[in-house]
Motif scaffolding. Structure first.
Motif, short mmCIF file in Angstrom:
data_model
loop_
_atom_site.label_atom_id
_atom_site.label_comp_id
_atom_site.label_asym_id
_atom_site.label_seq_id
_atom_site.Cartn_x
_atom_site.Cartn_y
_atom_site.Cartn_z
N ALA A 135 0.82 -1.21 0.00
CA ALA A 135 0.00 0.00 0.00
C ALA A 135 0.86 1.26 0.00
CB ALA A 135 -0.93 -0.01 1.21
N ASN A 136 2.17 1.08 -0.05
CA ASN A 136 3.06 2.23 0.01
C ASN A 136 3.91 2.33 -1.25
OD1 ASN A 136 4.82 4.26 0.63
ND2 ASN A 136 5.38 3.44 2.64
N ILE A 137 3.58 3.30 -2.09
CA ILE A 137 4.29 3.44 -3.37
C ILE A 137 5.77 3.76 -3.15
CG2 ILE A 137 3.74 5.91 -3.68
CD1 ILE A 137 3.39 5.33 -6.69
N GLU A 138 6.09 4.42 -2.03
CA GLU A 138 7.49 4.75 -1.75
C GLU A 138 8.34 3.49 -1.59
OE1 GLU A 138 8.42 7.70 -2.16
OE2 GLU A 138 6.39 8.53 -2.20
N ASP A 139 7.74 2.47 -0.96
CA ASP A 139 8.44 1.19 -0.80
C ASP A 139 8.84 0.63 -2.16
OD1 ASP A 139 8.11 1.28 1.92
OD2 ASP A 139 7.38 -0.79 2.08
N TYR A 140 7.89 0.70 -3.09
CA TYR A 140 8.15 0.16 -4.42
C TYR A 140 9.23 0.98 -5.13
CZ TYR A 140 7.28 -1.41 -9.22
OH TYR A 140 7.44 -1.92 -10.49
N ILE A 141 9.11 2.29 -5.01
CA ILE A 141 10.08 3.17 -5.68
C ILE A 141 11.48 2.96 -5.09
CG2 ILE A 141 10.75 5.59 -6.02
CD1 ILE A 141 7.71 6.21 -6.19
N GLN A 142 11.54 2.75 -3.77
CA GLN A 142 12.82 2.54 -3.11
C GLN A 142 13.53 1.30 -3.64
OE1 GLN A 142 12.75 1.93 1.20
NE2 GLN A 142 13.46 4.04 1.31
N ARG A 143 12.74 0.32 -4.02
CA ARG A 143 13.34 -0.89 -4.60
C ARG A 143 13.43 -0.77 -6.12
NH1 ARG A 143 13.95 -5.51 -1.40
NH2 ARG A 143 13.54 -6.87 -3.16
N MET A 215 -0.95 -9.36 -7.22
CA MET A 215 -1.83 -8.18 -7.16
C MET A 215 -1.93 -7.64 -5.74
SD MET A 215 -4.96 -8.97 -9.82
CE MET A 215 -5.38 -10.60 -9.25
N GLU A 216 -1.95 -8.55 -4.79
CA GLU A 216 -2.05 -8.11 -3.39
C GLU A 216 -0.72 -7.56 -2.87
OE1 GLU A 216 -5.34 -11.40 -1.79
OE2 GLU A 216 -3.27 -11.50 -1.12
N GLY A 217 0.36 -8.22 -3.27
CA GLY A 217 1.64 -7.96 -2.63
C GLY A 217 2.54 -6.97 -3.35
N ASP A 218 2.34 -6.79 -4.66
CA ASP A 218 3.21 -5.88 -5.39
C ASP A 218 2.46 -5.29 -6.60
OD1 ASP A 218 5.42 -4.45 -6.08
OD2 ASP A 218 6.47 -6.12 -7.05
N PRO A 219 1.38 -4.57 -6.35
CA PRO A 219 0.53 -4.11 -7.46
C PRO A 219 1.25 -3.16 -8.41
CG PRO A 219 -0.15 -3.07 -5.39
CD PRO A 219 0.84 -4.14 -5.04
N HIS A 220 2.22 -2.41 -7.92
CA HIS A 220 2.89 -1.45 -8.80
C HIS A 220 3.69 -2.13 -9.90
CE1 HIS A 220 1.77 2.31 -6.93
NE2 HIS A 220 1.94 1.74 -5.74
N SER A 254 -6.34 -0.90 -6.55
CA SER A 254 -7.00 0.43 -6.61
C SER A 254 -6.11 1.49 -5.97
CB SER A 254 -8.31 0.43 -5.82
OG SER A 254 -9.17 -0.52 -6.31
N ARG A 255 -5.60 1.15 -4.83
CA ARG A 255 -4.74 2.08 -4.10
C ARG A 255 -3.50 2.41 -4.94
NH1 ARG A 255 -3.18 3.43 1.49
NH2 ARG A 255 -1.50 4.89 1.08
N ALA A 256 -2.94 1.36 -5.53
CA ALA A 256 -1.73 1.56 -6.33
C ALA A 256 -2.00 2.44 -7.54
CB ALA A 256 -1.17 0.20 -6.77
N ILE A 257 -3.14 2.24 -8.18
CA ILE A 257 -3.48 3.07 -9.34
C ILE A 257 -3.61 4.53 -8.91
CG2 ILE A 257 -5.31 3.58 -11.03
CD1 ILE A 257 -5.79 0.57 -11.28
#
Lengths: 608, 243
Positions: A135-143, A215-220, A254-257
């Motif tokens: 649910a945190n886009i920053e986490d995805y961006i950080q990786r 979809m649940e764990g890494d939607p981005h 939805s949150r990721a979008i």
């Protein structure tokens, strides 16, 4: 891609995939958070708590990882929270009891990376899952998330992207294994707008949860893949079609979008590139067949979810008759990594014709039930016995069913088969979307075929004759065989019907529906013959064809069987072994389960 | 472009369906769910043929396979005959009461069914043409409901359909005579709904339902002064053209 990102900060990753959630992992997160907050300034290092997607080891859930020490706890209960806080978080002590027991070595391991379950895996599509808060886009961006998108938009032309994907050898992970790059190329070529991109998240196979976990764990990762794909083929509208039962997936995507719009990754003029893309979610209608691409598109259009013939491909005429690229969740999740790290790297993994990795949901009679990602080409034996930890209860392996309900059952003699698209096809099964159901010796293969045909008979859309009527009649025959009413000519008739259903059905569902029957006849014909000719179910599953007998020599007169028998059918005379009264026996198998001396023998249909 | 059907060289247009080319050249391929008015159904699968292209054989439905290459087509190979026979057997077990299916069964020498539990009293093969006809008229009174082996054609909630105008297009297009349409004493009964019929103002024969007439009037904005049946309208148009 970061493979070992070890934050300096103390971090607790609490798996909140569906399996762990069902075992109260969110409560564990809340309790732990309470403890951390209550401690306030008293602790020198305040740990960061994160809820993550599925770790894969669902059998041992809820699982918790503590970084940077990389301590892995499983089967954590709410009552363990205090101890984890006091000992591990404050003092750095390890709680032996909660560590993972490696079945293969019989040793407890501190970090999950030391276990056979994780060691043999290679995570590309699952690269972030379990490591980030979805649910945190920053986490995805950080990786290094959305790095590939920037590269695609500003350093590559659409053709270069397509070439890269084509060279990578990526094939569709939804089941058919169609080359992704080639699909994109076809859609790009057609000069007709608008074009669409679709993500197929209508995972419907019994026992499969690969796409749900992504979809649940890494939607981005999916959204980034879709943006890159849309840019490459020239689409400005995308749909994520999610199975309606997947509430958490809908929520997280939805949150990721929404967050992606917020950061300028979606919408108009993405990152100032001039490229526009909108993505929206469509919730599935609840039919298995809507996972078929053309039925899925009909469903998005608001029509009945029935497939159409694909003599003209969707890349030419798909959604609303326009060029459409439809890829599976896992396929999209692979795209950013390929663009980021290059085709050469990706194609170095896997086999000659099946590149990269594949996610499987490993379920059934196997010790480590869960979600795994392995390089293409590993053998079934490695998956089931090394990663999966073998068969529980000391039982013998019988078959593994791959490819969902219309996949096939593969016997022990083929356990060294490399897992890739073509080898599985050749064995009469298929890769499918990645369901893998392990069966032990207590499974009746005729009953398995019956079960899958029953599923398919209910889930066929019913549009075309061979699929609707053919499956129905094949099921009728299998039900007869399981009920002891099989006829000698039935096997021949099943094979003949199978040919018609496979060749003449309209869509992939019908074309593959006979697989469970064909493979069980091919590899377990003796079981069919035992049912039909000897009126006996060798596995002791089909009630009409099963009776039990107590082996008088093996019986130790412990009486457990008689206690467990719900029908009062087991009795004994003083000083003699127990006996079953067949007239009272309801063939439930409770005695057989209970007997520790293997004294309960499976016999054929009871006399009279 | 040139294609070969059962050895016969035929001229085909790019994108044309095999079935059309075959028909034009006098080659018979059996069909059930195909009608020129509502093409593209592809559900009965009776019109399967083998297509040989680039040395590979594949089974396709001729009603929907577009000719895009110089292919060879086999409409009656052993494999096709065997599978078509199986399809007819499956349809006959599903719809044993249909006269048309019975004839096909005889033609393809399908023996009496001894293995399957035949559906008693059934005529419908679920081809879906009736639903498409109703959609084409613009009424949407019937639909397929459920899926898989429980699929059927039905009005909403299995009640006499409110929206039905009694035009009978569904019954007319049905290849197996599965939709009952009865007429007596100036009434028509279809889908358990009774309609009043109107008479042709010239010949005096009943020819359409009131609802149907109203529907068409509204849809096409007709200002009808006289109710004319098909026959009389043709006559009247012809006369107008002559004089």
């Amino acid at each position: 891609m970061v493979e070992d990102n070890m934050p300096d900060k103390k971090t607790v990753l609490i798996c909140c995939g569906t399996g762990c959630l069902a075992n109260n992992s969110y409560e564990i997160y809340r309790e732990l958070k309470k403890r951390v907050e209550a401690a306030g300034e008293d602790i020198s290092v305040k740990p960061v708590l994160k809820t993550t997607g599925c770790n894969g080891l669902c059998e041992k859930g809820p699982v918790i990882t503590i970084l940077p020490e990389d301590i892995f706890y499983c089967k954590v209960k709410i009552s363990d929270v205090d101890e984890i806080f006091e000992k591990t978080l404050l003092k750095g002590e390890i709680i032996e009891r909660l560590l993972y027991l490696d079945i293969k070595t019989g040793k407890k391991v501190k970090s999950h990376k030391e276990s056979e379950f994780f060691k043999r895996q290679k995570k590309i599509a699952l690269r972030n899952i379990g490591q980030i808060d979805p649910a945190n886009i920053e986490d995805y961006i950080q990786r290094e998330g959305y790095r590939a998108l920037k590269k695609a938009l500003f350093e590559m032309s659409p053709d270069e992207i397509i070439n890269e994907v084509e060279k990578s050898g990526l094939r569709g992970r939804g089941g058919a294994g169609f080359p992704t790059g080639y699909k994109w190329k076809q859609a790009k070529k057609i000069n007709s707008f608008p074009k669409y991109v679709i993500c197929n998240g209508d995972e419907g196979d019994p026992g499969a949860f690969m796409d749900r976990s992504v979809m649940e764990g890494d939607p981005h990762s999916i959204i980034e893949g879709m943006i890159i794909g849309a840019y490459a083929v020239g689409a400005q509208k995308g749909f994520v079609y999610i199975r309606d039962e997947y509430a958490l997936a809908v929520k997280n995507v939805s949150r990721a979008i929404k967050d992606a719009y917020g950061r300028g990754f979606l919408g108009e003029n993405i990152l100032g590139s001039g490229f526009n893309l909108d993505i929206e979610i469509v919730r599935g209608g609840g039919a298995f067949v809507c996972g078929e691409s053309t039925a899925l598109m009909a469903s998005i259009e608001g029509r009945v979810g029935e497939p159409r013939v694909k003599y003209i491909r969707s890349t030419e005429k798909g959604l609303w008759g326009q060029p459409t690229v439809l890829n599976n969740v896992e396929t999209w999740a692979n795209v950013p990594v390929i663009v980021d790290r290059g085709a050469k790297w990706f194609s170095s993994i896997g086999t000659e014709k099946s590149k990269g990795t594949k996610i499987f949901s490993l379920v059934g009679k196997v010790n480590n039930t869960g979600l795994i990602e392995v390089p293409m080409g590993v053998t079934l034996r490695e998956i089931i016995f090394d990663i999966g930890g073998g068969i529980p209860g000391g039982k013998k392996f019988k078959a593994v069913q791959t490819g969902g309900p219309s996949g096939g059952c593969i016997p022990e003699s083929l356990l060294d088969l490399p897992v890739d698209f073509d080898s599985l096809d050749k064995a009469g099964s298929m890769m499918g979307s990645g369901g893998m159901i392990v069966m032990d010796e207590s499974t009746c293969m005729v009953e398995v075929a019956r079960y899958y045909l029953k599923f398919l008979s209910e889930e066929s859309c019913g549009k075309c004759t061979p699929c609707r009527e053919g499956i129905r009649r094949m099921l009728e025959i299998l039900e007869d065989i399981c009920a002891g009413k099989g006829r000698e000519e039935d096997i021949e008739l099943l094979l003949e019907l199978a040919e018609t259903v496979r060749e003449a059905s309209l869509c992939g569902l019908g074309k593959t529906a006979p697989n469970p029957v064909l493979t069980t006849i091919k590899y377990f014909k003796d079981e069919y013959l035992a049912h039909i000719k000897e009126k006996r179910c060798p596995a002791g599953v089909c009630k009409e064809l099963t009776s039990y007998r107590i082996n008088q020599e093996l019986c130790k007169r412990c009486g457990v069987c008689a206690k467990k028998c719900p029908a009062g059918a087991i009795f004994s005379k003083p000083k003699s072994p127990y006996v079953i009264d067949n007239n009272k026996c309801i063939v439930c198998g409770a005695c057989r389960e209970a007997c520790r001396f293997n004294a309960i023998e499976v016999m054929g249909r009871r006399e009279g | 472009m040139k294609i070969k059907i059962d050895g016969l060289e035929c001229e085909a247009n790019y994108g044309e369906y095999i079935l059309e080319v075959a028909k034009r050249n006098g080659i018979h391929i059996p069909t059930l769910c195909h009608t020129d008015a509502l093409p593209g159904q592809g559900s009965c699968r009776l019109c399967i043929v083998e297509v040989i292209e680039g040395g590979k054989n594949k089974v396709v439905v001729s009603c929907l396979y577009p000719v895009t290459n110089e292919i060879e087509v086999l409409t009656n190979s052993d494999k096709i005959r065997r599978m078509r026979k199986n399809i007819i057997r499956l349809l006959a077990a599903r719809a044993p009461e249909s006269e048309h299916i019975r004839k096909l069964k005889e033609e393809y020498k399908v023996p009496e069914e001894k293995r399957f539990n035949v559906d008693k009293g059934e005529k419908c093969i679920l081809c879906g043409l009736c639903v498409r006809a109703c959609e084409a008229v613009g009424v949407y009174a019937i639909s397929s409901v459920n899926r898989g082996i429980t699929k059927k054609i039905s009005p909403p909630f299995e009640e006499p359909p409110e929206d039905c105008i009694g035009c009978g297009a569904c019954a007319q297009v049905c290849p197996t005579g599965a939709i009952a349409l009865k007429e007596f004493e100036g009434k028509r009964v279809i889908w358990d709904k009774t309609f009043e019929l109107v008479k042709c103002s010239v010949c005096g024969n009943y020819f359409a339902t009131c609802e149907q007439y109203e529907f068409l009037k509204q849809k096409y904005g007709l200002e009808a002064e006289e109710f004319l049946c098909d026959k009389c309208r043709k006559k009247s148009t012809a006369q107008k053209l002559i004089f």
